[in-house]
Design a protein around this motif. Structure first.
Motif, PDB file in Angstrom:
ATOM      1  N   SER A 152      -7.038   2.839  36.919  1.00  0.00           N
ATOM      2  CA  SER A 152      -7.013   2.708  35.462  1.00  0.00           C
ATOM      3  C   SER A 152      -5.630   2.430  34.885  1.00  0.00           C
ATOM      4  CB  SER A 152      -7.590   3.976  34.822  1.00  0.00           C
ATOM      5  OG  SER A 152      -6.850   5.102  35.226  1.00  0.00           O
ATOM      6  N   HIS A 153      -4.605   2.488  35.707  1.00  0.00           N
ATOM      7  CA  HIS A 153      -3.240   2.250  35.229  1.00  0.00           C
ATOM      8  C   HIS A 153      -2.615   1.111  36.013  1.00  0.00           C
ATOM      9  CE1 HIS A 153      -3.550   5.955  32.975  1.00  0.00           C
ATOM     10  NE2 HIS A 153      -3.898   6.588  34.072  1.00  0.00           N
ATOM     11  N   LYS A 154      -1.422   0.706  35.616  1.00  0.00           N
ATOM     12  CA  LYS A 154      -0.721  -0.369  36.310  1.00  0.00           C
ATOM     13  C   LYS A 154      -0.242   0.053  37.694  1.00  0.00           C
ATOM     14  CE  LYS A 154       1.150  -2.717  32.266  1.00  0.00           C
ATOM     15  NZ  LYS A 154       2.387  -3.156  31.618  1.00  0.00           N
ATOM     16  N   TYR A 155       0.052   1.332  37.871  1.00  0.00           N
ATOM     17  CA  TYR A 155       0.555   1.814  39.155  1.00  0.00           C
ATOM     18  C   TYR A 155       0.166   3.280  39.301  1.00  0.00           C
ATOM     19  CZ  TYR A 155       4.178   3.739  36.151  1.00  0.00           C
ATOM     20  OH  TYR A 155       4.842   4.413  35.160  1.00  0.00           O
ATOM     21  N   GLY A 156       0.262   3.760  40.523  1.00  0.00           N
ATOM     22  CA  GLY A 156      -0.049   5.156  40.762  1.00  0.00           C
ATOM     23  C   GLY A 156      -0.259   5.448  42.236  1.00  0.00           C
ATOM     24  N   SER A 157      -0.686   6.663  42.497  1.00  0.00           N
ATOM     25  CA  SER A 157      -1.001   7.123  43.843  1.00  0.00           C
ATOM     26  C   SER A 157      -2.387   7.738  43.808  1.00  0.00           C
ATOM     27  CB  SER A 157      -0.005   8.170  44.320  1.00  0.00           C
ATOM     28  OG  SER A 157       1.278   7.616  44.429  1.00  0.00           O
ATOM     29  N   LEU A 158      -3.175   7.424  44.803  1.00  0.00           N
ATOM     30  CA  LEU A 158      -4.494   8.043  44.899  1.00  0.00           C
ATOM     31  C   LEU A 158      -4.341   9.434  45.506  1.00  0.00           C
ATOM     32  CD1 LEU A 158      -6.641   5.064  46.198  1.00  0.00           C
ATOM     33  CD2 LEU A 158      -6.542   5.971  43.891  1.00  0.00           C
ATOM     34  N   PRO A 159      -5.289  10.313  45.240  1.00  0.00           N
ATOM     35  CA  PRO A 159      -5.243  11.625  45.908  1.00  0.00           C
ATOM     36  C   PRO A 159      -5.268  11.423  47.425  1.00  0.00           C
ATOM     37  CG  PRO A 159      -6.919  11.600  44.191  1.00  0.00           C
ATOM     38  CD  PRO A 159      -6.424  10.198  44.334  1.00  0.00           C
ATOM     39  N   PRO A 160      -4.629  12.323  48.173  1.00  0.00           N
ATOM     40  CA  PRO A 160      -4.602  12.170  49.634  1.00  0.00           C
ATOM     41  C   PRO A 160      -6.014  12.039  50.221  1.00  0.00           C
ATOM     42  CG  PRO A 160      -3.168  13.957  48.935  1.00  0.00           C
ATOM     43  CD  PRO A 160      -3.931  13.519  47.724  1.00  0.00           C
ATOM     44  N   VAL A 161      -6.130  11.139  51.204  1.00  0.00           N
ATOM     45  CA  VAL A 161      -7.410  10.889  51.869  1.00  0.00           C
ATOM     46  C   VAL A 161      -7.294  11.398  53.302  1.00  0.00           C
ATOM     47  CG1 VAL A 161      -9.065   9.119  52.555  1.00  0.00           C
ATOM     48  CG2 VAL A 161      -7.746   8.832  50.456  1.00  0.00           C
ATOM     49  N   TYR A 162      -8.185  12.300  53.695  1.00  0.00           N
ATOM     50  CA  TYR A 162      -8.145  12.846  55.049  1.00  0.00           C
ATOM     51  C   TYR A 162      -8.826  11.872  56.008  1.00  0.00           C
ATOM     52  CZ  TYR A 162      -8.616  15.880  59.049  1.00  0.00           C
ATOM     53  OH  TYR A 162      -8.549  16.399  60.317  1.00  0.00           O
ATOM     54  N   LEU A 163      -8.092  11.443  57.025  1.00  0.00           N
ATOM     55  CA  LEU A 163      -8.619  10.517  58.028  1.00  0.00           C
ATOM     56  C   LEU A 163      -8.411  11.091  59.417  1.00  0.00           C
ATOM     57  CD1 LEU A 163      -7.092   7.167  56.653  1.00  0.00           C
ATOM     58  CD2 LEU A 163      -9.347   8.123  56.176  1.00  0.00           C
ATOM     59  N   ASP A 164      -9.289  10.697  60.353  1.00  0.00           N
ATOM     60  CA  ASP A 164      -9.122  11.099  61.746  1.00  0.00           C
ATOM     61  C   ASP A 164      -9.337   9.875  62.646  1.00  0.00           C
ATOM     62  OD1 ASP A 164     -11.971  11.112  62.903  1.00  0.00           O
ATOM     63  OD2 ASP A 164     -12.207  12.373  61.124  1.00  0.00           O
ATOM     64  N   PRO A 165      -8.872   9.930  63.892  1.00  0.00           N
ATOM     65  CA  PRO A 165      -8.931   8.764  64.788  1.00  0.00           C
ATOM     66  C   PRO A 165     -10.338   8.205  65.027  1.00  0.00           C
ATOM     67  CG  PRO A 165      -7.384  10.357  65.664  1.00  0.00           C
ATOM     68  CD  PRO A 165      -8.076  11.014  64.489  1.00  0.00           C
ATOM     69  N   SER A 166     -11.382   9.011  64.863  1.00  0.00           N
ATOM     70  CA  SER A 166     -12.745   8.502  65.081  1.00  0.00           C
ATOM     71  C   SER A 166     -13.147   7.474  64.021  1.00  0.00           C
ATOM     72  CB  SER A 166     -13.747   9.659  65.080  1.00  0.00           C
ATOM     73  OG  SER A 166     -13.889  10.202  63.777  1.00  0.00           O
TER      74      SER A 166
END
Length: 182
Positions: A37-51
């Motif tokens: 919704s803005h020109k710039y920013g950071s998304l909330p952290p996304v938890y990822l794993d190798p699978s």
């Protein structure tokens, strides 16, 4: 007969090419999609794993642009994905533009789907996605980032077949013209 074969070659090559690129962009499963919704920013952290590897990041932008010049830069984007250690695993920049056509229309509505790239998840953890999208000539209506997991690679064989069909169609055109000239 040659005219029919020529049409089949061109339609087949365009269809196979489009289907291959669509399959590449939509392969795997959607992990999340986030509206921006803005020109710039950071998304909330996304938890990822190798699978979940390999991952693919897409940026979708819907916009409206007034075409004034022959080539109009619509917007610029810069997206960075960082792993839990803060190292950059994916960085993508772009500056799409629209060309003015002879149709006379000055306002054009369009949606761009950018495949920003793929990356492997080497360790469990929270990944960060920073983004920046700045409008130039365009009025941005909607922006979305999508993350897909377990995606497939681009099918090079299908692209080669599509290119061969297209080339064969071009050869048929020249053969037909050569025969008509005799």
């Amino acid at each position: 007969m040659q005219k029919f074969l020529f049409i089949v070659c061109f339609v087949g090559s365009l269809g196979l090419f489009g289907w291959t690129l669509n399959d590449y962009a939509t392969s795997g499963g959607q992990l999340f999609t986030a509206p921006l919704s803005h020109k710039y920013g950071s998304l909330p952290p996304v938890y990822l794993d190798p699978s979940m590897s390999p991952m693919r990041l897409l940026l979708k932008v819907r916009y409206e642009v007034d075409l004034r010049d022959l080539t109009n830069q619509t917007y610029v984007f810069d997206v960075v994905v960082k792993d839990p250690a803060g190292d950059i695993v994916l960085s993508a920049r772009g500056a799409p533009s629209e060309k003015k056509s002879d149709k006379g229309e000055v306002t054009q509505r369009n949606t761009q789907n950018h495949v920003l790239g793929s990356f492997d998840v080497l360790e469990d953890g929270a990944f960060l996605i920073d983004w920046k999208v700045e409008a130039r000539r365009a009025k941005i209506k909607q922006m979305t980032i999508e993350l897909r997991r377990n995606v497939s690679d681009l099918n090079i064989l299908n692209l080669v077949i599509a290119g061969a069909l297209f080339s064969f169609g071009v050869i048929l055109i020249f053969l037909r013209r050569f025969r008509q000239a005799e």
